[in-house]
Design an enzyme around this catalytic site. Structure first.
Site, short mmCIF file in Angstrom:
data_model
loop_
_atom_site.label_atom_id
_atom_site.label_comp_id
_atom_site.label_asym_id
_atom_site.label_seq_id
_atom_site.Cartn_x
_atom_site.Cartn_y
_atom_site.Cartn_z
N ASP A 289 37.18 50.29 30.25
CA ASP A 289 38.62 50.58 30.36
C ASP A 289 39.22 51.08 29.04
O ASP A 289 40.44 51.27 28.95
CB ASP A 289 39.38 49.30 30.77
CG ASP A 289 39.53 49.18 32.29
OD1 ASP A 289 39.44 50.21 32.99
OD2 ASP A 289 39.76 48.05 32.77
N CYS B 61 48.66 56.13 30.88
CA CYS B 61 47.74 55.06 30.45
C CYS B 61 46.70 55.58 29.46
O CYS B 61 46.19 54.83 28.64
CB CYS B 61 46.97 54.49 31.64
SG CYS B 61 47.97 53.76 32.92
N ARG C 253 50.75 40.89 32.65
CA ARG C 253 49.85 40.98 31.50
C ARG C 253 50.49 40.41 30.22
O ARG C 253 50.03 39.41 29.70
CB ARG C 253 49.42 42.44 31.28
CG ARG C 253 48.70 43.07 32.48
CD ARG C 253 47.34 42.47 32.72
NE ARG C 253 46.63 43.04 33.85
CZ ARG C 253 45.85 44.11 33.81
NH1 ARG C 253 45.69 44.78 32.68
NH2 ARG C 253 45.23 44.55 34.89
N HIS D 15 51.64 46.95 34.78
CA HIS D 15 52.10 47.27 33.42
C HIS D 15 53.45 47.98 33.56
O HIS D 15 53.67 48.73 34.53
CB HIS D 15 51.15 48.25 32.71
CG HIS D 15 49.92 47.63 32.12
ND1 HIS D 15 48.67 48.22 32.20
CD2 HIS D 15 49.74 46.49 31.40
CE1 HIS D 15 47.78 47.46 31.57
NE2 HIS D 15 48.41 46.41 31.08
N1 ARG Z 1 41.92 48.97 34.51
C1 ARG Z 1 42.92 48.87 33.49
C2 ARG Z 1 43.58 47.51 33.53
O1 ARG Z 1 43.76 46.98 34.60
C3 ARG Z 1 43.95 49.97 33.64
C4 ARG Z 1 44.91 50.03 32.52
C5 ARG Z 1 46.00 51.03 32.73
N2 ARG Z 1 46.80 51.18 31.59
C6 ARG Z 1 48.13 51.28 31.58
N3 ARG Z 1 48.71 51.55 30.46
N4 ARG Z 1 48.87 51.04 32.63
O2 ARG Z 1 43.92 46.93 32.53
#
Ligand code: ARG
Length: 288
Positions: free
Chosen positions: A78, A272, A149, A178
């Site tokens: 990632d 992202c 998160r 996010h």
């Molecule tokens: N698979 C990653 C996660 O779940 C994707 C991150 C996407 N990043 C973002 N800035 N929204 O953390």
């Protein structure tokens, strides 16, 4: 009669060239699931991911932005999502501390890039925060996501470190985990967002701060339309976000469709993949 079918781009909108950090998807894969978009049973086409990412990088360069690169790590699939690597405001760098074990090693890897590349003011954080995935600078205010998160205690840590007001916003839909999957800063006081992704209180705060915001519906949100990058004039967003693109055009922005279907399998889009390195600002407002 005036022609309303093809609104022209308002030349008053000025693009501001940016310094961006990106990370090649060389080792990109979906081997675990930490958001509802990720299904490790679905195959990922590594070559296609690479091509799509290169198109995005080339588009940034053609728009006059500077793209810096960080070396990917083969154990961190990632890591291509550079937005999560840190938060940079006024040239100061708040490191990221990831929520999930699968991504924790990305925090120190990104921080090392900053110390190796001449950023003297770097803070290793005390609280979990996923960088510019959850921290978005709108003018001189830092909008700060929480709910999935970033730990809300990180918001005070960011405010103390950067010395700009931090406004906490709570996300409630796991698909939009996010802040940058639910809201996009288009210009200093202008945003577009998906109201359904926020708690009632946060929705009220957004209404108060941005009464003229572009509100996204379920369809535009579901194609990841809010995960967009704006330089103040050009807005890079998925092709399928048709209604958002039309509304952006009405307001004088120049929407540019760009699809990253392979990266979407990990729940990521153009924004992202991009970490904006907001430069130090002099008191007269000029950046250096
Ligand atoms: N698979 C990653 C996660 O779940 C994707 C991150 C996407 N990043 C973002 N800035 N929204 O953390």
């Amino acid at each position: 009669m005036s022609d309303t079918s093809a609104p022209t781009v308002d030349t008053a909108r000025e693009a501001v060239s940016r310094r961006l950090l990106m990370c090649s998807p060389r080792y990109f894969d979906v081997t675990y699931s930490i958001n509802p978009w990720m299904d490790p049973a679905k195959p990922v086409d590594a070559g296609a991911a690479r091509l799509q990412w290169e198109q995005l990088r080339d588009l940034y360069v053609s728009l006059g932005h500077t793209v810096e690169l960080i070396e990917p790590d083969e154990d961190l699939p990632d890591m291509v999502f550079a937005a999560n690597g840190a938060t940079v405001v006024d040239g100061k760098v708040l490191g990221s501390r990831f929520r999930h074990l699968e991504r924790t090693a990305e925090g120190p890897a990104y921080l090392r890039w900053f110390t190796d590349n001449g950023f003297p003011d770097v803070l290793w954080p005390e609280y979990v925060n996923e960088g510019a995935g959850d921290y978005l600078l709108a003018g001189r205010t830092l909008l700060a996501g929480t709910g999935f998160r970033t730990d809300p205690r990180s918001h005070a840590e960011a405010q103390e470190f950067f010395g700009v007001p931090v406004v906490g916003l709570t996300l409630v839909d796991p698909r939009y985990y996010h802040l940058d999957t639910a809201l996009c800063v288009l210009a200093p006081g202008e945003v577009m967002y998906n109201p359904a992704a926020f708690s009632p209180g946060s929705r009220a705060v957004l209404r108060e701060m941005f009464p003229d915001a572009i509100l996204a519906g379920a369809e535009d949100a579901a194609v990841f339309g809010l995960n967009a990058f704006s330089d103040g004039r050009n807005v890079i967003l998925p092709e399928a976000a048709l209604s958002l693109a039309a509304r952006l055009r009405e307001r004088g922005f120049n929407p540019l469709g760009m699809d990253l279907p392979e990266l979407l399998k990990a729940g990521g889009g153009a924004k992202c993949c991009t970490l904006e390195l907001h430069p130090a600002v002099h008191l007269d407002g000029a950046s250096c």
